[in-house]
Design a protein around this motif. Structure first.
Motif, PDB file in Angstrom:
ATOM      1  N   VAL A  95      17.419  53.622  41.404  1.00  0.00           N
ATOM      2  CA  VAL A  95      18.654  52.906  41.759  1.00  0.00           C
ATOM      3  C   VAL A  95      19.859  53.610  41.143  1.00  0.00           C
ATOM      4  N   HIS A  96      19.738  53.976  39.883  1.00  0.00           N
ATOM      5  CA  HIS A  96      20.831  54.664  39.191  1.00  0.00           C
ATOM      6  C   HIS A  96      21.192  55.966  39.908  1.00  0.00           C
ATOM      7  N   ASP A 108      24.709  56.606  41.757  1.00  0.00           N
ATOM      8  CA  ASP A 108      25.483  57.760  41.327  1.00  0.00           C
ATOM      9  C   ASP A 108      25.790  58.665  42.527  1.00  0.00           C
ATOM     10  N   GLY A 109      24.795  58.866  43.385  1.00  0.00           N
ATOM     11  CA  GLY A 109      25.006  59.670  44.589  1.00  0.00           C
ATOM     12  C   GLY A 109      26.024  59.037  45.527  1.00  0.00           C
ATOM     13  N   LEU A 110      25.931  57.729  45.709  1.00  0.00           N
ATOM     14  CA  LEU A 110      26.884  57.018  46.562  1.00  0.00           C
ATOM     15  C   LEU A 110      28.289  57.110  45.982  1.00  0.00           C
ATOM     16  N   SER A 111      28.390  56.946  44.695  1.00  0.00           N
ATOM     17  CA  SER A 111      29.684  57.042  44.036  1.00  0.00           C
ATOM     18  C   SER A 111      30.292  58.428  44.256  1.00  0.00           C
ATOM     19  N   GLY A 112      29.473  59.455  44.091  1.00  0.00           N
ATOM     20  CA  GLY A 112      29.950  60.819  44.314  1.00  0.00           C
ATOM     21  C   GLY A 112      30.355  61.058  45.763  1.00  0.00           C
ATOM     22  N   ALA A 113      29.555  60.536  46.695  1.00  0.00           N
ATOM     23  CA  ALA A 113      29.856  60.701  48.125  1.00  0.00           C
ATOM     24  C   ALA A 113      31.175  60.020  48.503  1.00  0.00           C
ATOM     25  N   LEU A 114      31.525  58.965  47.790  1.00  0.00           N
ATOM     26  CA  LEU A 114      32.779  58.248  48.043  1.00  0.00           C
ATOM     27  C   LEU A 114      33.954  58.840  47.258  1.00  0.00           C
ATOM     28  N   PRO A 161      27.513  57.166  34.194  1.00  0.00           N
ATOM     29  CA  PRO A 161      27.059  57.750  32.923  1.00  0.00           C
ATOM     30  C   PRO A 161      25.533  57.781  32.882  1.00  0.00           C
ATOM     31  N   ALA A 162      25.007  58.707  32.094  1.00  0.00           N
ATOM     32  CA  ALA A 162      23.556  58.794  31.920  1.00  0.00           C
ATOM     33  C   ALA A 162      23.046  57.510  31.284  1.00  0.00           C
ATOM     34  N   GLY A 221      34.881  50.801  33.800  1.00  0.00           N
ATOM     35  CA  GLY A 221      33.606  50.779  34.520  1.00  0.00           C
ATOM     36  C   GLY A 221      33.721  51.500  35.852  1.00  0.00           C
ATOM     37  N   PRO A 222      32.592  51.863  36.438  1.00  0.00           N
ATOM     38  CA  PRO A 222      32.620  52.624  37.698  1.00  0.00           C
ATOM     39  C   PRO A 222      33.273  51.835  38.835  1.00  0.00           C
ATOM     40  N   ASP A 223      34.113  52.532  39.604  1.00  0.00           N
ATOM     41  CA  ASP A 223      34.831  51.883  40.703  1.00  0.00           C
ATOM     42  C   ASP A 223      33.902  51.289  41.756  1.00  0.00           C
ATOM     43  N   LEU A 224      32.681  51.753  41.821  1.00  0.00           N
ATOM     44  CA  LEU A 224      31.712  51.201  42.769  1.00  0.00           C
ATOM     45  C   LEU A 224      31.475  49.709  42.509  1.00  0.00           C
ATOM     46  N   LEU A 225      31.774  49.264  41.301  1.00  0.00           N
ATOM     47  CA  LEU A 225      31.619  47.843  40.955  1.00  0.00           C
ATOM     48  C   LEU A 225      32.510  46.934  41.793  1.00  0.00           C
ATOM     49  N   TRP A 226      33.635  47.449  42.301  1.00  0.00           N
ATOM     50  CA  TRP A 226      34.541  46.613  43.094  1.00  0.00           C
ATOM     51  C   TRP A 226      33.821  45.970  44.268  1.00  0.00           C
ATOM     52  N   GLY A 227      32.965  46.731  44.946  1.00  0.00           N
ATOM     53  CA  GLY A 227      32.214  46.177  46.075  1.00  0.00           C
ATOM     54  C   GLY A 227      31.264  45.071  45.643  1.00  0.00           C
ATOM     55  N   PHE A 228      30.563  45.296  44.545  1.00  0.00           N
ATOM     56  CA  PHE A 228      29.648  44.278  44.036  1.00  0.00           C
ATOM     57  C   PHE A 228      30.403  43.039  43.565  1.00  0.00           C
TER      58      PHE A 228
END
Length: 140
Positions: free
Chosen positions: A42-43, A47-53, A59-60, A114-121
Motif C-alpha cells: 500500500v505504501h 507513494d507511486g500515485l503521489s509521484g504520478a500526481l 517518507p520511508a 503531511g502528504p498532499d494525497l491526504l486531502w482526498g482521503f
C-alpha cells in the motif's frame, strides 16, 4: 443510555445501507494496513500515485509507523466487519464520531506537512462522517 440512543436513532432502513456502505469502503481502503507485508505494498502504491500526481514522495516507513498502521488497520477491519455483518443504527453514530476524529487528525497532519494525497482521503472521510451523523442531528 440504550433507550436514549434508540429513540434518537434514524429510523429509515436506508440508514443501515449507509452504515454498511461505509464499512465496505473502510475494508477496501484499510485492509492493506493490517499487516506489515500488505502495508509495504500500500505504501509503495500510494507513494507511486503521489509521484504520478506530481506530489511529494512518501517518507520511508520505520518500525513504529508500521506498528501503528497495523494496529489501526486491524481495528478498522474488525470494526468494518461488525458494521457489515451486524449493522445497527448506533454503529453509524459511533462511526460518524470516529470519522470526525479521523478527519481532525488528517487535517492536523496536513497542517504539519503531511502528504498532499491526504486531502482526498480527508474529503471522503468527512463525507462519510456527515452522511452518518446528519440523520442523528436532524432527529434532535
Amino acid at each position: 443510555m440504550s433507550a436514549v440512543l434508540d429513540t434518537a436513532a434514524p429510523q429509515r432502513h436506508s440508514y443501515l445501507t449507509v452504515v454498511r456502505a461505509s464499512a465496505v469502503y473502510d475494508l477496501v481502503v484499510t485492509a492493506g494496513f493490517a499487516t506489515p507485508w500488505t502495508l509495504a505494498l500500500v505504501h509503495a502504491g500510494l507513494d507511486g500515485l503521489s509521484g504520478a500526481l506530481g506530489l511529494a514522495a512518501f517518507p520511508a516507513l520505520d518500525p513504529m509507523q508500521v506498528l501503528y498502521a497495523n494496529l489501526m488497520g486491524s481495528v478498522v477491519v474488525v470494526w468494518s466487519l461488525l458494521r457489515l455483518l451486524r449493522p445497527q443504527r448506533v454503529h453509524g453514530l459511533f462511526d460518524g464520531a470516529a470519522r470526525v476524529l479521523f478527519s481532525l487528525w488528517m487535517a492536523y497532519a496536513l497542517a504539519h506537512g503531511g502528504p498532499d494525497l491526504l486531502w482526498g482521503f480527508l474529503a471522503v472521510e468527512a463525507a462519510w462522517g456527515a452522511a452518518q451523523l446528519a440523520p442523528w442531528l436532524r432527529k434532535r
